[in-house]
Structure formats: C-alpha cells, structure tokens
Write an enzyme that holds these catalytic residues in place. Structure first.
Site, short mmCIF file in Angstrom:
data_model
loop_
_atom_site.label_atom_id
_atom_site.label_comp_id
_atom_site.label_asym_id
_atom_site.label_seq_id
_atom_site.Cartn_x
_atom_site.Cartn_y
_atom_site.Cartn_z
N ALA A 24 46.27 37.91 -10.76
CA ALA A 24 44.83 37.61 -10.84
C ALA A 24 44.17 38.36 -11.98
O ALA A 24 44.73 39.28 -12.58
CB ALA A 24 44.16 37.98 -9.52
N GLY A 56 46.06 41.47 -13.77
CA GLY A 56 47.30 41.75 -13.05
C GLY A 56 48.20 40.54 -13.09
O GLY A 56 47.89 39.51 -13.69
N ASP A 91 51.33 46.64 -0.11
CA ASP A 91 51.42 46.84 -1.56
C ASP A 91 50.64 48.09 -1.97
O ASP A 91 49.84 48.05 -2.91
CB ASP A 91 50.90 45.60 -2.30
CG ASP A 91 51.30 45.59 -3.77
OD1 ASP A 91 52.29 46.26 -4.12
OD2 ASP A 91 50.61 44.93 -4.56
N ILE A 99 37.34 43.18 -16.03
CA ILE A 99 37.58 44.62 -15.86
C ILE A 99 39.01 44.92 -15.45
O ILE A 99 39.36 46.09 -15.22
CB ILE A 99 36.60 45.22 -14.82
CG1 ILE A 99 36.71 44.50 -13.47
CG2 ILE A 99 35.18 45.20 -15.34
CD1 ILE A 99 35.86 45.12 -12.37
#
Length: 361
Positions: A27, A24, A138, A21
């Site tokens: 990961a 990045g 982040d 789904i």
C-alpha cells in the site's frame, strides 16, 4: 509508473489526499483530511493488484472491521474503510511522529531504558488486541510509531485476524508476517497465536538494544529456517551494557516453542515493567559512604517461577575496618535500674528480720 500519483485526490467523496507519507509492498500511505469531520487522518491505499482480488477484498473488510473495534492509547485507531476507483483504502488516526525503523536507521541502537520503555508501550497495545481476540501477525519496527512526546502507537492491524476463526491445527499456504521478524510457527506456515506476536516483539527489542537482528539472510527460506532452528547470539555479546536480567527475558521471548515464551504481550509487558522499576530503584538508592567500594553491579537469576529476580546491587569492601560495637544503652539502663532497686531492698528486709527476730544475748 508511480502508483501514488494515480489515486483520485478525493476518496469516497469525503477524504482529500494531501501528501504521500509512506510506501510499502502492499500500500501507499497518505496524510489526508476528512472533509466531513474536518480533521486530519492517515489513509492506506492498497495497490491495485490486491484491490482487484475479490477474495482479498472480503478478507480486508473483515479485518478492517475487527481492527476498528480496537480503542487503546497505544494503538492507531481505525476510523473507516472503503473501495473507490478500483482501490481499497483504510482510514486511520493521523499520528505525527516517526516509525521505529527510521529511528533505528538514524541511531543504530537505543539505550536500554528507552528501548524497554518503547517495548512496554507496544506490548500494552498488542496485549489489548490479544484480549479482544486479535493477533497482529506482522509486528515490526515499521509498524511501531513514536510521537514527539514519546508515546508509542502500534499500527497496521490490517492483516490481523480474529482468533476465534483460527483452528489450532490450521495450516496456511500464505505465510503471514515479515521474514525478518516472524515467529518460528509462522515460518512453518502454522496458525499464529498471541505468543507469535510476543516473539516478534522480542525480535524488535533485540534489535533496539543491540543494533542488529537476531537472524539475517537475503534468502527468505533461509531466514525461515533460522527462526525455526538457529539460536540467536546473546545480546550481551553485542552490547555489554545490556543487563543480564534483560538478556534472560529476551532469550526467553525468542524461544522456538510458543509454550516456552511469555504467553501474551500483556505478560511480557509486566515482566519488562518490573525490570525497568528495578533499574530505577537501584539508580535512586544512595550508597552508604562507609568505606572503599570495590564493585556495584546488576545481576539476576531466575526465581522459582522462571522469571528473572529483581536486580540487586552488590557492594564489596576492601580494607574494611572492624565493625563498631553497638551498645543498647536503653537495655543497659533498665538492667542497672533493676539492680539498684533489688539491691536497695536487701537492707530493708534485713531490718525487718532483725526487728522481729532480735539476736539472743
């Protein structure tokens, strides 16, 4: 080779991977099922070049434990973490919804009230983490999820570190955060603080209400310089619908010095909540139909605390008629009654006087 296809379908003999789904830089995220508790979960599987680094694995475990202690309606809950098939993975609450970056790609920018409401919820979650001693490091739209019922969930505290382990004068060779959203101090390699997350939230809010980032460059070094030195374009120049009070809040949040911003996400959330309530109050206040209205507008100015004042509505009359004379009939009646009462006593006192002091013939 697509790394998302090389992961073992079941991790740790417990988590069955169902669907990719998200992808990045660090990961791949899967929709999965916890076979032991029979519930849906989301699993972030780190890429092998990170998972093979022993020092990184230890840091990841520390941060995962810290994130797992966070329990808040506006934070994606961390359930578990592990290492399987040479891969680190993080098991999280599965949240149906869309990340804020995807929403921005579809809608470009959001109405002011919707944007502020999303930011308030994100600030509530991040503020809770600040109180627990954690900094997100982040904050960006990619890490903010919005559910179908408009609940906001902040995710990816995987790189957050305990504040207690950070020394005020600590410097890092690795710059934490995303260059488009990180704070000036992060751009300088300095230790982040809660005010760093506040800055990043300010960048997100700026993007939500203007459809643009305050700073943009394809060169990460130039981006870092702009965060440290450049002044962003005021939001109202890009979107005239942004109230002046909100512009002042955003520009304060984007201050270069951490001490010039709101210190924590909780404080930012309170200021934005006050602003939102002011907008709703003004919208709900009916205008008196006493003559032609020239203008009614929101404005604001800082008060003695440096916070924006509540927006107020100004109404100016054109061709205004003379004000009607307001007579206080109650007071007038009492005055008349007093006059009559006193006036009625005069003949009575005269009668007494002449009774005891008859005129001499």
């Amino acid at each position: 080779m697509d790394e998302s296809k090389t992961v073992t379908p079941i991790l740790g003999n417990r988590y069955q991977l169902i669907q990719n789904i998200g992808n990045g830089g660090m990961a791949v995220v899967y929709h999965a099922r916890d076979l032991m508790l029979e519930r849906p979960v989301a699993i972030k599987v780190l890429r092998q070049d990170y998972s093979r680094n022993e020092a990184f694995r230890e840091r990841f475990r520390t941060e995962a434990k810290a994130a797992a202690n966070l329990s808040h309606p506006n934070i994606v809950t961390v359930h578990d973490f592990g290492f399987d098939s040479e891969r680190l993975y993080l098991v999280m609450e599965y949240v149906p919804g869309t990340d804020l970056k995807t929403i921005l790609k579809e809608r470009v920018r959001l109405p002011v009230e919707e944007a502020v409401n999303i930011t308030i919820q994100a600030a509530a979650g991040i503020g809770y983490a600040h109180r627990a001693g954690l900094i997100h490091c982040d904050v960006k739209p990619h890490n903010i999820l919005v559910t179908p019922d408009q609940r906001v969930k902040v995710t990816d505290f995987g790189i957050a570190r305990a504040m207690a382990s950070i020394q005020p004068d600590e410097k890092h060779d690795v710059v934490w955060g995303s260059p488009l959203y990180f704070s000036p101090e992060q751009a300088s390699g300095a230790a982040p603080s809660p005010a760093s997350d506040v800055y990043s939230l300010g960048v997100v809010l700026y993007e939500l209400i203007t459809g643009r980032l305050p700073f943009h460059s394809s060169d990460p070094a130039e981006l870092a310089r702009m965060h440290r030195e450049a002044v962003p374009v005021p939001p109202r120049r890009l979107n005239p619908d942004v109230p002046l009070a909100l512009e002042q809040i955003v520009m304060k949040v984007l201050a270069k010095e951490p001490s010039a911003r709101y210190r924590t996400a909780d404080q930012l959330g309170r200021v934005l909540s006050s602003f939102l309530q002011s907008m709703e109050t003004i919208k709900a206040t009916p205008l008196q139909d006493s003559g032609p209205i020239a203008v009614s507008r929101l404005h604001s100015a800082p008060n003695s605390n440096g916070f924006p004042l509540q927006p107020v509505s100004e109404i100016t009359e054109v061709d205004g008629e003379e004000e009607s004379i307001n007579i206080d009939w109650g007071t007038t009646g009492l005055a008349l009654a007093t006059f009559v009462a006193v006036g009625g006593l005069i003949p009575f006192w005269l009668w007494i006087w002449f009774t005891f002091n008859p005129p001499t013939p």
